[in-house]
Design a protein around this motif. Structure first.
Motif, PDB file in Angstrom:
ATOM      1  N   PRO A1204       0.835  -1.212   0.000  1.00 25.67           N
ATOM      2  CA  PRO A1204       0.000   0.000   0.000  1.00 25.67           C
ATOM      3  C   PRO A1204       0.872   1.266   0.000  1.00 25.67           C
ATOM      4  O   PRO A1204       1.948   1.302   0.594  1.00 25.67           O
ATOM      5  CB  PRO A1204      -0.800  -0.125   1.311  1.00 25.67           C
ATOM      6  N   ASN A1205       0.359   2.288  -0.662  1.00 25.94           N
ATOM      7  CA  ASN A1205       1.144   3.519  -0.800  1.00 25.94           C
ATOM      8  C   ASN A1205       1.490   4.152   0.539  1.00 25.94           C
ATOM      9  O   ASN A1205       2.571   4.741   0.696  1.00 25.94           O
ATOM     10  CB  ASN A1205       0.374   4.528  -1.661  1.00 25.94           C
ATOM     11  N   ASP A1206       0.609   4.025   1.518  1.00 28.83           N
ATOM     12  CA  ASP A1206       0.883   4.666   2.808  1.00 28.83           C
ATOM     13  C   ASP A1206       1.981   3.960   3.584  1.00 28.83           C
ATOM     14  O   ASP A1206       2.445   4.467   4.606  1.00 28.83           O
ATOM     15  CB  ASP A1206      -0.394   4.753   3.643  1.00 28.83           C
ATOM     16  N   ARG A1207       2.426   2.799   3.115  1.00 24.66           N
ATOM     17  CA  ARG A1207       3.533   2.102   3.766  1.00 24.66           C
ATOM     18  C   ARG A1207       4.851   2.297   3.023  1.00 24.66           C
ATOM     19  O   ARG A1207       5.878   1.750   3.421  1.00 24.66           O
ATOM     20  CB  ARG A1207       3.227   0.602   3.857  1.00 24.66           C
ATOM     21  N   HIS A1209       6.384   5.248   2.507  1.00 22.91           N
ATOM     22  CA  HIS A1209       7.148   6.359   3.089  1.00 22.91           C
ATOM     23  C   HIS A1209       7.796   7.223   2.005  1.00 22.91           C
ATOM     24  O   HIS A1209       8.908   7.693   2.156  1.00 22.91           O
ATOM     25  CB  HIS A1209       8.222   5.834   4.051  1.00 22.91           C
ATOM     26  N   HIS A1213       5.350   6.468  -6.140  1.00 21.67           N
ATOM     27  CA  HIS A1213       4.900   5.078  -6.113  1.00 21.67           C
ATOM     28  C   HIS A1213       4.521   4.646  -7.521  1.00 21.67           C
ATOM     29  O   HIS A1213       4.468   5.455  -8.451  1.00 21.67           O
ATOM     30  CB  HIS A1213       3.713   4.898  -5.167  1.00 21.67           C
ATOM     31  N   ASP A1259      -0.822  12.665  -8.267  1.00 20.96           N
ATOM     32  CA  ASP A1259      -1.054  11.828  -7.082  1.00 20.96           C
ATOM     33  C   ASP A1259      -1.636  10.459  -7.404  1.00 20.96           C
ATOM     34  O   ASP A1259      -1.793   9.629  -6.504  1.00 20.96           O
ATOM     35  CB  ASP A1259      -1.955  12.548  -6.081  1.00 20.96           C
ATOM     36  N   LYS A1261      -4.689   9.680  -8.391  1.00 18.85           N
ATOM     37  CA  LYS A1261      -6.104   9.495  -8.078  1.00 18.85           C
ATOM     38  C   LYS A1261      -6.952   9.583  -9.341  1.00 18.85           C
ATOM     39  O   LYS A1261      -6.679  10.388 -10.233  1.00 18.85           O
ATOM     40  CB  LYS A1261      -6.554  10.552  -7.071  1.00 18.85           C
TER      41      LYS A1261
END
Length: 1365
Positions: A1204-1207, A1209, A1213, A1259, A1261
């Motif tokens: 996942p992108n939030d992991r 750092h 990505h 980003d 999205k």
């Protein structure tokens, strides 16, 4: 003692006879204070031969010239430590049995100045010594040599960067503007350049200020410097008293000073002729004017300072706001200055100084690719749509540079300049004195940026500073750069004891004169086996060494054990030496063990500098040694450069044609012929080829022949290799590879003796390959600015830890131990071993930019900031950090920093060896990788046809692979990265990475070594049954002239394959199972002509013992299904004669070690011996084999889930996108489907036509998804055109089709606007990944097909423009 002289033809020998006296044993602290020494003053005669013997002990107290000195039979010569310099000139000094020469001692270092000058020519008439030759200091059997000069710091590091040009040591600046009206005065000390006093006098406002100015000037002492300037206005109330004082100082313009006139004046009071003055008129509020005066004042030691006084009115400029009056619709974007003035009154100046134009997204107009019609400050900006290839301009905005009203500015500056330089050092320079010479290493690619300096007095220097005469011509780094220690080494060349050779003005009378225009017959120091004691420290050796074998500046020759093991206590050592401007090496260790070489600086030498010669040299230690400027020499093939290699053919076989890059060209700072030596804290700071080179003698050579068994050094564990560094070397910082040819030239191998050859290193306990492996540890090695490699290390267990690589062409290559041994092909010579690099740093293009020089052909743009810099090789060379070659390797917990590919230069953190014919191992593992200032597009590059990569047609180019254990590279933990077009390894769920020319896959992989004979000069085509239209063609790992050939594909296990040939099938095919674990299998069908008969067996080959054991036979079966019922001893083959395929199931039956290529019992093989009918055509059965044996692709190992992108750092990505447009049939019913999937979220296309999904390129999205029916695509497609125009630049556009697509018409121009190739015809099914912006990323992709179009790939987020080279 008697000195006898005579005519040269009747030269008499002078002996010293004295009765030996018995004295009580006295241990004298200083040798020249020993009782019983007799003063000796031999005078000056080149014909005197001196012999000191029979117990005679003499003390040389004055300078002398003699022909020779021999010390033997109890004789002792001691040099007196006096206040007067001593010069001893002689042709040679021979220290024979029981002879001693003492100059100082360890406890009482020599403090005076001594020079031993060795004179003579190589062609002198007198007979040379049979062992020592000419022009030498020789320590014979039983001899003692003790030389101990003053202790000085040998070398250290620069702790502050120095730059070329005059060294600005100090700077004073006073600047004033509004609010500081009047005349500003400074009084300056002419000896130090210091401001003694300063004041301001407002002579505009007050006459009192004018009087105060006059008194101030009259009170200045004669001889001091006065600097004066007007700021704003200073004339209105200036009285005659002040003007007279200034006029008396030497001013010629003070009486002409008017309202707001700029004026500057500098003078030494009392010397009107020293005055410099300038005066200008005031030009009003909208024009600049300046009066500037400058004067240089000289101080001691060539230092000087410059005083500059400036008085001026400054007009500044500022940019307007951005204006966007028009857009790209209509005829184009027109931003004319006249129109803008009407639209924005009072917001533009009348006469702009400059103009800038950019898109609304901030992209400069010169980077958009548009053709610009006008871009002029006086007219404005125009972009016309009709000029554009794609028919539409971008939307632009403009701004103008406008001048402001003038303001006053006055300044007085003092720049302390000198033709000297302060060196700030890492250590206190113990013993360094004015007059000493130092050398500062290059910190760029070229070793020729090394510079020498002379120390001069510096009373103001701190404890860690010295001052040198002159200024640097090059940048020398004195700091850590991007985490890598790039400080220049600073070596001391001067010592108080100098041993030198006296040289002729030019080269004469030998073969070396073909290559050198200077005399190369220097002095030398040689130590013979059986010496009693030798300890040398604190000595400078200059003009030593000869371009003849055996004559080197310092040479330990065939001494055996020279430490405690040999009975030497204290152990033998050389330390604190400076060896410079020499003609053959620095320190040579020849068949000697246990020698300590410490704190030695070697500079500007010919041939290998620190040299171990024949192979048996062990346990020697090089501690804190520095080598710089190591040039090619003529002695050995490995010493020679290309010209020497071609011109010197002595020892070669008739017909030999040199290949310099393979046979020679290996000049190295440290040449280590046996790995069991210690290298600690050493620096190789510039050689013509390599810094550290570990080379292997399969058998000892020269007089060392027979001292160890064949192959011992290739298995000897490595000594300590700790905290070493290499930079500014042409080929590499460190090479662990190759051997030397240990046989004489012959008809089969015409190369000369000791030419470079192949050799492989696999360290084992006790150098026994049957005992456990012993890793070679390389700890904290630093390599930077090496043009080719930071390090090329080929071996078994070679492990690196805490290393740093920066600004190298290639940071590190770990090459496997492969050999062309029994059975042929390339195999791991130390099976089960692995190579690894951990906890290390790789920097691609650091902030050490180097500097552009007139002769610097490799200067160009680079780095993340795209600025000018020196480059390691060609302008477009693909810089790589970790180069993956064969394997297995392990890269763990490493950081990659500042690798940035450009359009035209494929730099990457991970890359692969170019033009590689060898194997690639699926057990190449990477884990815990960190990237810093590495665009995600530059993490990996698998290569593409073009410069440096050539055609990418060699076998290793096609089979590259590595395993991303934790997903720290690809973001898919456990995935394999494979070349994008290798369909032996892909499956339907693999994800393309276009920027890397790679695919992210999952699977179980192994290798086949397919070895062929009779014929061997053929190509092999291997086809996976699941992808029959994607064959892989291999040319073989060996040259076509070999008697066998070997093909080395990586394969997916548990799959079926067929093998075909471009000629008649070979009579012998051996299939080796490589990296197969127990029970791993594949099915193979090998193509043969009809009428072929076979014998098929299985066996195990033990490569270490070269033994082969038959394990089973293959029997023919008429039922193909029986292939699955094979056993170890009895298996089956199926001969399908109508297709020409011989089918086998090849399976591993034995366990193997984790990193081994073969099983614990040996290499499992299947051997096919065939009788081929004569005249058979090429054995290519693909047309017959498929579609009969085609299979549907199956994913055996599920793809890993993306991290996942939030992991991650990181704002960067990979965005996974999957697009499919396809139809299905169920009997006569046909249905169409299309969907777009973004990071696991599926969006189905509801209607026929096309569906556009828009993603924010910053980003990742999803912004929206919008459909356009076929009816809208027909005719004039204004709706879809306007939709695309309305998207902001930087948008990713995904497009799928459903139903019967409108494949022609104006709407297709939309695809071209989004980056699609205009020449590709459309079909019913379409999947497209495009981009709206001023550039076209590499990942733009269009797939079309009548029935199914699919794109499955990742995109880098944010989308960044790759800059052009």
């Amino acid at each position: 003692m008697r000195l006898l002289s005579g005519k040269p033809r009747k030269m008499k020998t002078c002996f010293v006879f004295v009765a030996a006296l018995l004295f009580p044993t006295i241990e004298a602290l200083c040798p020249d204070k020993e009782p019983g020494l007799k003063p000796w003053m031999p005078g000056h005669s080149k014909h005197h031969r001196v012999v000191i013997s029979y117990g005679r002990k003499v003390l040389l107290t004055t300078s002398a010239t003699v022909q020779s000195i021999e010390i033997l039979d109890g004789g002792k010569l001691v040099i007196a430590d006096t206040n007067r310099p001593i010069l001893l000139r002689t042709k040679h000094i021979l220290i024979g049995n029981k002879g001693e020469l003492h100059i100082g001692s360890p406890d009482c270092p020599y403090k005076g100045n001594l020079t031993i000058s060795l004179f003579g020519r190589s062609d002198d008439a007198d007979q040379e010594h049979s062992y020592f030759g000419r022009k030498y200091i020789g320590v014979g059997t039983g001899g003692t040599l003790e030389i101990h000069g003053a202790k000085k710091l040998s070398w250290t590091f620069l702790n502050k960067t120095i730059y070329p040009g005059e060294n600005l040591q100090n700077h004073y600046l006073l600047e004033k503007s509004w609010g500081n009206r009047g005349i500003i005065v400074h009084v300056i000390n002419p000896k130090k350049g210091e401001v003694l006093s300063n004041d301001r006098f407002d002579t505009y406002r007050s006459k009192d200020e004018s009087n105060r100015l006059a008194k101030y000037l009259d009170g200045v002492d004669t001889g001091l410097i006065v600097a004066m300037v007007v700021n704003d206005e200073g004339s209105n109330n200036m009285e005659d008293t002040a003007k007279k004082s200034i006029f008396k100082l030497g001013s010629q313009h003070i009486n002409s000073l008017g309202f707001r006139h700029p004026w500057s004046f500098i003078v030494v009071k009392g010397n009107p002729s020293s005055a410099v003055e300038d005066h200008a008129l005031y030009q009003g509020t909208k024009a600049s004017s300046e009066a500037r005066s400058s004067r240089v004042f000289h101080m001691s030691y060539a230092e000087h300072f410059t005083v500059t006084a400036s008085s001026q009115w400054v007009q500044e400029a500022e940019w307007t706001e951005w204006f966007d009056r028009d857009d790209e619709r209509g005829s184009g974007d027109w931003e004319k200055l006249s129109d803008l003035r009407e639209a924005y009154p009072d917001r533009l100046c009348n006469s702009p100084l400059d103009i800038e134009a950019e898109t609304n997204d901030g992209i400069p107009s010169n980077q958009t690719g548009d053709v610009i019609h006008k871009n002029n400050k006086d007219y404005g900006f125009v972009c016309r749509n009709k000029d554009q290839a794609h028919g539409l301009c971008h939307n632009y905005r403009v701004r103008f540079l406008c001048g402001k009203l003038v303001r006053p500015q006055a300044s007085i500056s003092i720049d302390m300049l000198s033709n000297s330089t302060i060196l700030e050092l890492a250590d206190q320079p113990m013993g360094w004195q004015p007059g000493d010479h130092v050398v500062v290493a290059s910190t760029d690619y070229s070793m020729h940026q090394t510079e020498g300096f002379e120390l001069i007095p510096c009373p103001t220097c701190t404890l860690n500073q010295v001052k040198v005469r002159g200024k640097a011509q090059f940048i020398h780094m004195g700091e850590e750069v991007d985490g890598v220690d790039m400080r220049a080494e600073v070596g001391l060349l001067s010592r108080n004891i100098l041993v030198r050779g006296e040289m002729e003005p030019s080269c004469y009378g030998n073969e070396a004169c073909k290559f050198f225009d200077f005399d190369t017959f220097g002095g030398h120091l040689k130590v013979e086996r059986g010496f009693k004691a030798t300890h040398i420290s604190g000595v400078e050796l200059q003009h030593m060494g000869q371009q003849t074998m055996g004559h080197y500046p310092v040479h330990f020759h065939m001494n055996g054990e020279v430490d405690e093991r040999g009975g030497y206590n204290p152990p033998t050592y050389v330390s604190d030496l400076s060896i410079h401007h020499t003609f053959s090496r620095c320190v040579t260790i020849h068949s000697s063990n246990g020698l300590l070489v410490k704190d030695v600086v070697g500079y500007d030498t010919l041939g290998h500098c620190f040299f171990t010669e024949d192979g048996p040299e062990e346990r020697n230690t090089f501690d804190h040694c520095l080598g710089l400027m190591v040039r090619a020499g003529t002695l050995l093939p490995s010493d020679r450069d290309s010209k020497m290699c071609r011109d010197i053919t002595d020892g070669a076989y008739p017909g030999y044609v040199a290949n310099p890059r393979q046979d020679c060209s290996a000049t190295s700072t440290f040449w280590i012929a046996n790995p069991n030596n210690n290298i600690i804290n050493c620096a190789a700071a510039g050689s013509e080829e390599t810094g550290f080179w570990f080379i292997f003698h399969h058998v000892p050579t020269g007089p060392s022949e027979g001292l160890y068994s064949p192959g011992k050094t290739e298995h000897t564990p490595m000594g300590q290799f700790i905290n070493n560094r290499a930079h500014s070397n042409y080929r590499a910082g460190f090479i662990l590879d190759n051997g030397v040819k240990t046989t004489q030239a012959n008809d089969k191998d015409k190369r000369p003796f000791l030419s470079l050859v192949g050799a492989r290193y696999g360290p084992h306990q006790d150098a026994d390959p049957f005992k456990p492996r012993v890793p070679a540890h390389i700890h904290h090695f630093v390599a930077y600015k090496n043009q080719d490699h930071g390090a090329w290390l080929r071996g078994g267990d070679v492990w690196l830890d805490d290393c740093q690589f920066a600004d190298n062409g290639i940071g590190l290559t770990l090459a496997r131990v492969n050999t062309l041994s029994f059975g042929g092909g390339t195999f791991p010579d130390d099976d089960g071993s692995r190579q690894q690099v951990k906890n290390s740093l790789f920097v691609g293009e650091s902030d050490n930019h180097g500097m552009q020089l007139l002769d610097n052909s490799i200067w160009g743009l680079g780095g993340a900031d795209l600025t000018g810099r020196t480059l390691p090789r060609g302008i477009d060379f693909p810089i790589r950090g970790m180069q993956i070659y064969d394997g297995p390797i392990n890269v763990q917990n490493c950081t990659f920093r500042k690798y940035a590919a450009l359009e035209g230069r494929h730099s990457s953190a991970f890359g692969f060896r170019l033009n590689n014919s060898w194997q690639s191992c699926p057990n190449n593992n990477v884990t815990d990788i960190k990237f810093d200032h590495v665009p995600i597009t530059s993490r990996v590059f698998f290569g593409e046809p073009g410069p440096w990569f050539n055609k990418m047609q060699m076998d290793g180019d096609k089979t590259t692979i590595f395993h991303d254990i934790d997903g720290s590279v690809s973001e898919y933990p456990g995935a394999y990265l494979v070349k994008e077009d290798n369909w032996l390894l892909r499956h339907p769920e693999c994800i393309d990475v276009p920027d890397w020319r790679a695919a992210i896959c999952s699977g179980h992989y192994a290798q086949l070594y397919v070895q062929t004979r009779n014929p061997a000069n053929l190509n092999m085509h291997i086809v996976r049954d699941e992808y029959p239209d994607r064959p892989l063609t291999l040319e073989g790992a060996l040259g076509k002239r070999k008697h066998y050939q070997q093909f080395q594909p990586v394969v997916t296990l548990a799959k079926g394959y067929t093998i075909h040939w471009d000629q008649a099938a070979p009579a012998e095919v051996t299939i080796w199972l490589i990296n197969f674990n127990k029970n791993d299998w594949i099915n193979v069908g090998v193509c043969y002509p009809q009428g072929t008969t076979f014998v098929v067996i299985s066996d195990i080959h033990i490569r270490l013992t070269k033994q082969t054991r038959k394990t089973g036979v293959f029997m023919r079966t008429m039922q193909k299904e029986k292939l699955n019922h094979s056993h170890l001893t009895r298996s089956y083959y199926y001969w399908e004669e109508d297709t020409g395929l011989l089918f086998l199931k090849v399976q591993a039956h034995n366990d193997k070690e984790q990193f081994a290529f073969c099983s614990l019992k040996g290499c499992e093989r299947v051997k096919i011996t065939a009788v081929i009918p004569k005249g058979s055509p090429p054995s290519n059965c693909m047309a017959q084999a498929y579609p009969k044996h085609a299979e549907l692709p199956v994913v055996d190992v599920p793809m890993p889930r993306k991290i996942p992108n939030d992991r991650l750092h990181s704002p960067e990505h990979l965005l996974e996108v999957k697009l499919e447009s396809y139809n299905t049939r169920f009997f006569h019913i046909k249905e169409d489907f299309a969907f777009t999937e973004v990071n696991g979220r599926k969006l189905y296309q509801p209607e026929d036509g096309v569906q556009l999904t828009v993603i924010d390129g910053h980003d990742g999205k999803v912004i929206e998804s919008k459909g356009f029916r076929n009816s809208i695509l027909q005719g004039v497609p204004a709706q879809i055109n306007n939709y695309i125009s309305g998207l902001k630049d930087g948008s990713v556009v995904l497009l799928t089709s459903k139903g019967r697509l409108i494949t022609r018409g104006p709407w297709t121009k939309v695809l071209e606007r989004l980056g699609a190739y205009s020449g590709k015809p459309l079909k019913d099914k379409l999947a497209f990944v495009g981009f709206k912006g001023s550039f076209h990323p590499d990942w733009i992709r269009l797939e079309v097909d009548p029935d199914r179009a699919k794109v499955h790939q990742v995109l880098p987020i944010p989308v960044v423009h790759k800059m052009k080279l």
